[in-house]
Design a protein around this motif. Structure first.
Motif, mmCIF file in Angstrom:
data_model
loop_
_atom_site.group_PDB
_atom_site.id
_atom_site.type_symbol
_atom_site.label_atom_id
_atom_site.label_comp_id
_atom_site.label_asym_id
_atom_site.label_seq_id
_atom_site.Cartn_x
_atom_site.Cartn_y
_atom_site.Cartn_z
ATOM 1 N N GLU A 234 6.116 8.956 0.797
ATOM 2 C CA GLU A 234 4.776 8.830 1.374
ATOM 3 C C GLU A 234 4.455 9.968 2.331
ATOM 4 O O GLU A 234 3.300 10.201 2.655
ATOM 5 C CB GLU A 234 4.627 7.465 2.074
ATOM 6 C CG GLU A 234 5.258 7.350 3.444
ATOM 7 C CD GLU A 234 6.781 7.239 3.398
ATOM 8 O OE1 GLU A 234 7.357 7.260 2.301
ATOM 9 O OE2 GLU A 234 7.397 7.141 4.487
ATOM 10 N N ARG A 235 5.480 10.696 2.760
ATOM 11 C CA ARG A 235 5.232 11.772 3.705
ATOM 12 C C ARG A 235 5.308 13.142 3.055
ATOM 13 O O ARG A 235 5.326 14.164 3.745
ATOM 14 C CB ARG A 235 6.208 11.669 4.883
ATOM 15 C CG ARG A 235 5.800 10.544 5.820
ATOM 16 C CD ARG A 235 6.724 10.331 6.970
ATOM 17 N NE ARG A 235 6.079 9.515 7.987
ATOM 18 C CZ ARG A 235 5.928 8.194 7.907
ATOM 19 N NH1 ARG A 235 6.393 7.546 6.855
ATOM 20 N NH2 ARG A 235 5.307 7.524 8.856
ATOM 21 N N ARG B 146 12.801 0.041 9.467
ATOM 22 C CA ARG B 146 12.885 1.271 10.268
ATOM 23 C C ARG B 146 14.230 1.957 10.039
ATOM 24 O O ARG B 146 14.772 2.615 10.913
ATOM 25 C CB ARG B 146 12.643 0.970 11.753
ATOM 26 C CG ARG B 146 11.197 0.632 12.006
ATOM 27 C CD ARG B 146 10.883 0.626 13.473
ATOM 28 N NE ARG B 146 10.895 1.975 14.037
ATOM 29 C CZ ARG B 146 10.825 2.212 15.346
ATOM 30 N NH1 ARG B 146 10.768 1.221 16.190
ATOM 31 N NH2 ARG B 146 10.822 3.444 15.793
ATOM 32 N N VAL C 183 -0.243 8.110 6.889
ATOM 33 C CA VAL C 183 0.011 8.699 5.561
ATOM 34 C C VAL C 183 -1.080 8.366 4.547
ATOM 35 O O VAL C 183 -1.105 8.937 3.449
ATOM 36 C CB VAL C 183 1.391 8.265 4.980
ATOM 37 C CG1 VAL C 183 2.494 8.583 5.955
ATOM 38 C CG2 VAL C 183 1.393 6.803 4.580
ATOM 39 N N TYR C 184 -1.991 7.459 4.882
ATOM 40 C CA TYR C 184 -2.921 6.993 3.849
ATOM 41 C C TYR C 184 -4.188 7.829 3.706
ATOM 42 O O TYR C 184 -4.960 7.621 2.780
ATOM 43 C CB TYR C 184 -3.305 5.533 4.126
ATOM 44 C CG TYR C 184 -2.137 4.598 4.035
ATOM 45 C CD1 TYR C 184 -1.515 4.338 2.815
ATOM 46 C CD2 TYR C 184 -1.625 3.982 5.176
ATOM 47 C CE1 TYR C 184 -0.426 3.497 2.737
ATOM 48 C CE2 TYR C 184 -0.536 3.132 5.097
ATOM 49 C CZ TYR C 184 0.058 2.895 3.887
ATOM 50 O OH TYR C 184 1.142 2.060 3.803
ATOM 51 N N THR D 135 13.159 11.537 13.316
ATOM 52 C CA THR D 135 12.411 11.509 14.580
ATOM 53 C C THR D 135 11.779 10.134 14.773
ATOM 54 O O THR D 135 11.769 9.583 15.866
ATOM 55 C CB THR D 135 11.299 12.587 14.566
ATOM 56 O OG1 THR D 135 11.905 13.845 14.361
ATOM 57 C CG2 THR D 135 10.543 12.603 15.885
ATOM 58 N N LEU D 136 11.253 9.598 13.681
ATOM 59 C CA LEU D 136 10.568 8.310 13.771
ATOM 60 C C LEU D 136 11.550 7.147 13.929
ATOM 61 O O LEU D 136 11.268 6.175 14.625
ATOM 62 C CB LEU D 136 9.714 8.073 12.517
ATOM 63 C CG LEU D 136 8.556 9.048 12.296
ATOM 64 C CD1 LEU D 136 7.856 8.756 10.981
ATOM 65 C CD2 LEU D 136 7.561 8.966 13.437
ATOM 66 N N PRO E 176 0.815 -1.218 0.000
ATOM 67 C CA PRO E 176 0.000 0.000 0.000
ATOM 68 C C PRO E 176 0.848 1.269 0.000
ATOM 69 O O PRO E 176 0.507 2.252 -0.638
ATOM 70 C CB PRO E 176 -0.809 -0.122 1.295
ATOM 71 C CG PRO E 176 -0.892 -1.586 1.558
ATOM 72 C CD PRO E 176 0.413 -2.152 1.065
ATOM 73 N N LEU E 177 1.968 1.221 0.715
ATOM 74 C CA LEU E 177 2.830 2.398 0.781
ATOM 75 C C LEU E 177 3.456 2.697 -0.584
ATOM 76 O O LEU E 177 3.521 3.848 -1.022
ATOM 77 C CB LEU E 177 3.939 2.156 1.813
ATOM 78 C CG LEU E 177 4.602 3.416 2.310
ATOM 79 C CD1 LEU E 177 3.743 4.072 3.367
ATOM 80 C CD2 LEU E 177 5.968 3.103 2.883
ATOM 81 N N LEU F 247 3.861 3.145 12.169
ATOM 82 C CA LEU F 247 4.502 4.402 11.778
ATOM 83 C C LEU F 247 3.908 4.978 10.500
ATOM 84 O O LEU F 247 3.780 6.184 10.344
ATOM 85 C CB LEU F 247 6.010 4.188 11.586
ATOM 86 C CG LEU F 247 6.836 4.056 12.859
ATOM 87 C CD1 LEU F 247 8.288 3.775 12.530
ATOM 88 C CD2 LEU F 247 6.738 5.330 13.691
ATOM 89 N N LEU G 254 4.535 10.062 19.263
ATOM 90 C CA LEU G 254 5.243 10.870 18.262
ATOM 91 C C LEU G 254 4.291 11.895 17.634
ATOM 92 O O LEU G 254 3.101 11.638 17.473
ATOM 93 C CB LEU G 254 5.824 9.961 17.174
ATOM 94 C CG LEU G 254 6.874 8.952 17.655
ATOM 95 C CD1 LEU G 254 7.195 7.948 16.566
ATOM 96 C CD2 LEU G 254 8.142 9.687 18.079
#
Lengths: 479, 289
Positions: free
Chosen positions: A410-411, A386, B20-21, A447-448, A218-219, B16, B52
Motif C-alpha cells: 500500500e505504500r 502493527r 495511502v488512499y 519508522t511507523l 480497503p487496504l 497509520l 510521523l
C-alpha cells in the motif's frame, strides 16, 4: 487429464474392514505412508487411518503428506505425541502441530517441500512411499476412482496422482462404491492395489473453510487494484495470457480486479491454474479464460465443474510444478500473484513462519510458480496490525528473491533490481510516483511500527525448507 | 481539497494507513467515532502518531467535540502538543449551531496560541453545520471569527430533524446546501459537502457529488476509502475548465484597443469572471500537488 506411470498389477481387492486390509499389507514399524489433503477442512481420512494404524500397534512411521489442515492437524499432532509418527515431510504446518515441530518433538527434522518439489522427490525416489492412503469420493469395483462423484465430491486429486504412480502399495479409501464403472477416472485401476470402504471420508461441504474466505479491507483492495493496474499497464493482461494467483485475500482480489478489466476490454486469457475456486470457475464459464488446470479444487462448485466442463482439466502435482519437467504448467505461466507473511530487501518471501518464528503457513506451489512464471508479483501489506511484514531478511526463505519481479504494497511498488528493464518502463510512466525500493519501504514501515526483534532460536534443527529442485534452502531451529 | 476522509482517532492501524488512499485531506475524528471512555486514549494516539513524517504530503485535521459537550476543552488541551509538533493546523468543530460556538473556541485557541510555540491565529477552523438551526445561522457562523476557513455540511441530524429522505432524491438537500454555500462565500470561506453514508453505493455517491459540485461545494467528506476516487474525480477541475480559465485570464478585462470589455467563448469578461477563473486555476494547481 493426465495419468502417470501405470504398473501392471493384480486387480484391486475391495475391503470392508481395516483388519481385512491390514492383514494383506505387511505393516511394519518405520514404514513410509502418504496422504493427500484434497478434502481440506472436511477431511476425516487422515484421522481414521492413523487411528487404525495406532490400534494395530505400529510406531515410528514416516508421513509424507501433501499438506495438513483441518481435522488432520489434530490427528497428526496426536500421532506425533504418541510416537506413531516420528518423521514428517509436508509443505507446511499449523498449530498445534507446528508448535510441536518447533519444539523439536520429531526424531528427525521435518522437511517442508513445495508441491512441485514433492512430485520431483517422489519421481526421483528421493522420498519413497510404502503405502499411499488415497481418499477418493468414489471408487468402482475395478479400483478406478475419482474425487468428483459420490456424496463427498472434492474435485481434483492432483496431489494424489503422483502418490498413485510412485507408491509401492496404493490403498484407495472411499465411502462410495459405484456399481457402474466410473465414467470420470482420476486414478486408473492398474495403479490401485486395495480399496477400503468406510462409512465416511469426511464432509466435502467444509472444504472451503479456512484461509480462502475473508472480507476484503480497503487496504487489501488498494493493493489489489494497484497490482491489476500495473499489470494492465505492462501489457501482460492481453489475449491469450495465462494466470495464477495464490489463495490469500489480496491475491483473490487481484483476480477480481483483473477479471473486471478483462470484461471491460474484451480480453480472453488462455488458462488459469493452481488451486481452483468457484470464482475461477465463473471466469471460465464467462469465457474470460478458455481452460482451467486444476491441481486442487477449493470448493464444491469447482469439483462439479471439473466433472462437467471439458475445459476444466485435472492435473497432477508433477504436471503442475515438477521443476524437472519442461512441460510443467508453472513454466507456462505469464503472471503469478503471490502473498507472503514477510518479504525482505532482497525480495525473498516467507510464507511458512510468522515474524515471531512460529510456523503458521506453507510453501504450497508458490516457489514453483514464482520460478516458472514470466512475471511474479508479491502482494503484501507493509504491516499487519502493527507488525512489519518488510524486513532486512525474512525469518525463513521460502521463495527466493530472484524469482520475484515486483512487490506491491500500500505504500508503493518496488521492482527487483535484477529486472532493470521493468524498472525503466515503470519509471517512464504514471506509476513513477508509486515506485519505491525495498530499502525505503523497510525504513517507512519500521519508522511507523518499530523494528521487531526476532525471538532467538538456537535449538537443534527442527525443520528444513527444501528448494523445489532439492537441497536445503533454509533451516528452522527449535526454541 | 476535493475528498476529506474521516478516520476514527482510536484505531492505530487506520490512523497509520490513512494517507495511502489518496484523499486530499484526512480528518481524525475525536467526536462521534470515539466513545466517551476512549477519548483520552484517542487523543494520546493522535499525539503519538501524527508527528510521523508520513503525513507530510496530505492535509490533516482533527474533528473535536462540540462546545455543548464536556469534551471539547480537553480535546484542545491534549491536542496542543500535537499542534506544536506536527503540521496539523486545522480543527473541524462538530455541531456548530451559532456564532458564539466559534467565538468560544476562537478565544480558547487564542489563549493556547499565546501560551505555546504556536503563532497566533495559525490554527484554522472548519465549522460543521448539522442541524436546521445551524443552517439558518450559517451566515453569522461564517463570519464569527477570522480563523474559520470553511463551512461543512453534515446531513444526518438535519435529515432526522426535518424528516427529509436524502437518498430519495438528489435534490432533497438543495436548500441547506445552497444556504451553506452562500453563507460560506459571503465571507470567502470554502464549502464542503456532507458524507454519503451508503458507502457501497458508488453510483449514488457520484450523483450526489455532481449535485453538490453544481451547487458550489469544492469538496466532500468521505467515510470509506472506496469513496475517494469518485469524489476526487467529480470535484477535480477538468482540463476544459482550466483552459477556459487560462483564456479568461489571458484576455484580461479590456480589449486590445482599450475601449471595451473582452469576451471568451461568447461570455463577457468582468471582474467576477476573472475571480472565478483565478479560483479555478488555483484549485487546478492544488490538484497537481
Amino acid at each position: 487429464m493426465e495419468h502417470q506411470e501405470v504398473r501392471t498389477k493384480q486387480p484391486a481387492r475391495i475391503h470392508r474392514t481395516w483388519d481385512s486390509l491390514f492383514s494383506l499389507l505387511s505393516l511394519r514399524n518405520g514404514m513410509h505412508i502418504s496422504f493427500h489433503h484434497h478434502l481440506r477442512y472436511g477431511d476425516q481420512v487422515v484421522s481414521q487411518v492413523l487411528n487404525e494404524l495406532a490400534g494395530y500397534g505400529l510406531s515410528s512411521l514416516s508421513l509424507c503428506v501433501s499438506s495438513i489442515m483441518g481435522p488432520a492437524v489434530e490427528a497428526v499432532t496426536e500421532a506425533v505425541r504418541t510416537g506413531l509418527v516420528t518423521s514428517l515431510e509436508t509443505t507446511g504446518a499449523k498449530p498445534p502441530l507446528s508448535d510441536l515441530i518447533a519444539e523439536g518433538a520429531l526424531e528427525t527434522p521435518v522437511i517442508f517441500r513445495t508441491h512441485g518439489g514433492r512430485s520431483r522427490a517422489l519421481k526421483t525416489g528421493e522420498t519413497g512411499i510404502d503405502i499411499a492412503f488415497i481418499a477418493a469420493s468414489a471408487v468402482d469395483s475395478r479400483g478406478a476412482c475419482n474425487g468428483v462423484d459420490g456424496p463427498n465430491p472434492f474435485g481434483s486429486m492432483g496431489y494424489a496422482l503422483d502418490d498413485a504412480s510412485y507408491a509401492d502399495v496404493v490403498v484407495v479409501v472411499s465411502d462410495y462404491l459405484s456399481e457402474q464403472p466410473l465414467s470420470y477416472v482420476s486414478i486408473v485401476p492398474e495403479q490401485v492395489d486395495h480399496v477400503i470402504l468406510i462409512d465416511s471420508i469426511g464432509d466435502s461441504s467444509r472444504m472451503s473453510e479456512g484461509s480462502l474466505r475473508g472480507k476484503v479491507s480497503p487496504l487489501q483492495d488498494l493493493i489489489a487494484s494497484r497490482t491489476a493496474s500495473v499489470l494492465s499497464f505492462l501489457g501482460v493482461i492481453a489475449d491469450g495470457f495465462s494466470y495464477q494467483a495464490g489463495s490469500g485475500v489480496i491475491s483473490m482480489q487481484v483476480t477480481r480486479r483483473i477479471a473486471d478489466m478483462m470484461r471491460e476490454k474484451g480480453i480472453t486469457g488462455s488458462f488459469a491454474s493452481g488451486g481452483i475456486t468457484s470464482a475461477l470457475v465463473e471466469l471460465l464459464e464467462q469465457g474470460l479464460f478458455t481452460e482451467l488446470y486444476d491441481v486442487q479444487s477449493f470448493d464444491e462448485r469447482a469439483a462439479h465443474s471439473l466433472k462437467n466442463n471439458p475445459s476444466h482439466h485435472e492435473m497432477s502435482a508433477g504436471m503442475y510444478a515438477d521443476p524437472t519437467r519442461v512441460d510443467r504448467i508453472a513454466g507456462r505461466l505469464d503472471v503469478m500473484i503471490l502473498s507472503a507473511t514477510e518479504v525482505d530487501t532482497a525480495f525473498n518471501l516467507n510464507s511458512v513462519t510468522g515474524t515471531d518464528g512460529r510456523i503458521i503457513g506453507a510453501l504450497g506451489g508458490a516457489p514453483d510458480t514464482a520460478e516458472g512464471a514470466k512475471l511474479t508479483v508479491a502482494v503484501v501489506p507493509s504491516m499487519r496490525g502493527r507488525i512489519p511484514t518488510i524486513h532486512e531478511r525474512v525469518r525463513t526463505i521460502c521463495t527466493p528473491g530472484e524469482y520475484v519481479d515486483i512487490v506491491v504494497c500500500e505504500r508503493g511498488i518496488a521492482v527487483n533490481p535484477l529486472r532493470p528493464g521493468l524498472q525503466e518502463v515503470l519509471e517512464n510512466s504514471l506509476y513513477r510516483e508509486c515506485l519505491t525500493d525495498m530499502r525505503s519501504l523497510l525504513t517507512i514501515t519500521h519508522t511507523l511500527c518499530g523494528t521487531p526483534r526476532y525471538p532467538e532460536r538456537t535449538g537443534p534443527v527442527a525443520a528444513y525448507v527444501e528448494k523445489n529442485t532439492g537441497g536445503v534452502l533454509d533451516t528452522l531451529r527449535a526454541l | 481539497m476535493r475528498s476529506v476522509l474521516y478516520v476514527p482517532a482510536n484505531s492505530p492501524s487506520k490512523i497509520l494507513n490513512a494517507p495511502v488512499y489518496g484523499s486530499d485531506s484526512i480528518i481524525f475524528d475525536l467526536e462521534d467515532a470515539v466513545q466517551p471512555e476512549k477519548k483520552n486514549e484517542a487523543r494520546f494516539l493522535l499525539q503519538e502518531l501524527l508527528v510521523l513524517d508520513q503525513y507530510d504530503g496530505v492535509h490533516c485535521a482533527v474533528r473535536i467535540s462540540d462546545v455543548r459537550s464536556p469534551f471539547w476543552r480537553e480535546d484542545l488541551r491534549m491536542l496542543t502538543p500535537l499542534l506544536e509538533a506536527s503540521r496539523v493546523r486545522t480543527l473541524r468543530v462538530a455541531k456548530v449551531e451559532s456564532e458564539h460556538d466559534l467565538i468560544l473556541i476562537d478565544r480558547e485557541l487564542g489563549s493556547i496560541e499565546r501560551n505555546s510555540a504556536l503563532e497566533e491565529g495559525s490554527i484554522t477552523l472548519q465549522a460543521l453545520l448539522e442541524t436546521p438551526l445551524a443552517i439558518e445561522e450559517a451566515y453569522r457562523i461564517s463570519g464569527a471569527c477570522a480563523r474559520t476557513e470553511a463551512l461543512v455540511f453534515g446531513s444526518e441530524d438535519y435529515c432526522s430533524a426535518t424528516g427529509i429522505d436524502r437518498y430519495g432524491s438528489p435534490f432533497a438537500l438543495d436548500y441547506p446546501r445552497s444556504r451553506l454555500v452562500a453563507a460560506a462565500a459571503a465571507y470567502g470561506r470554502e464549502a464542503y459537502d456532507t458524507a454519503y453514508g451508503a458507502f457501497r453505493d458508488i453510483e449514488g455517491l457520484e450523483q450526489e457529488s455532481v449535485r453538490a459540485r453544481a451547487l458550489g461545494f469544492i469538496g466532500k467528506s468521505v467515510i470509506h476509502p472506496s469513496q475517494i476516487d469518485v469524489v476526487n474525480t467529480v470535484f477535480s477541475v477538468t482540463e476544459k475548465e482550466a483552459e477556459w480559465a487560462r483564456q479568461v485570464l489571458g484576455a484580461g478585462l479590456v480589449d486590445e484597443r482599450g475601449t471595451g470589455v473582452t469576451q471568451v467563448e461568447g461570455m463577457m469578461i468582468d471582474t467576477p469572471v476573472i475571480s472565478r477563473a483565478q479560483r479555478i486555476l488555483a484549485r487546478a494547481e492544488k490538484q497537481k500537488r
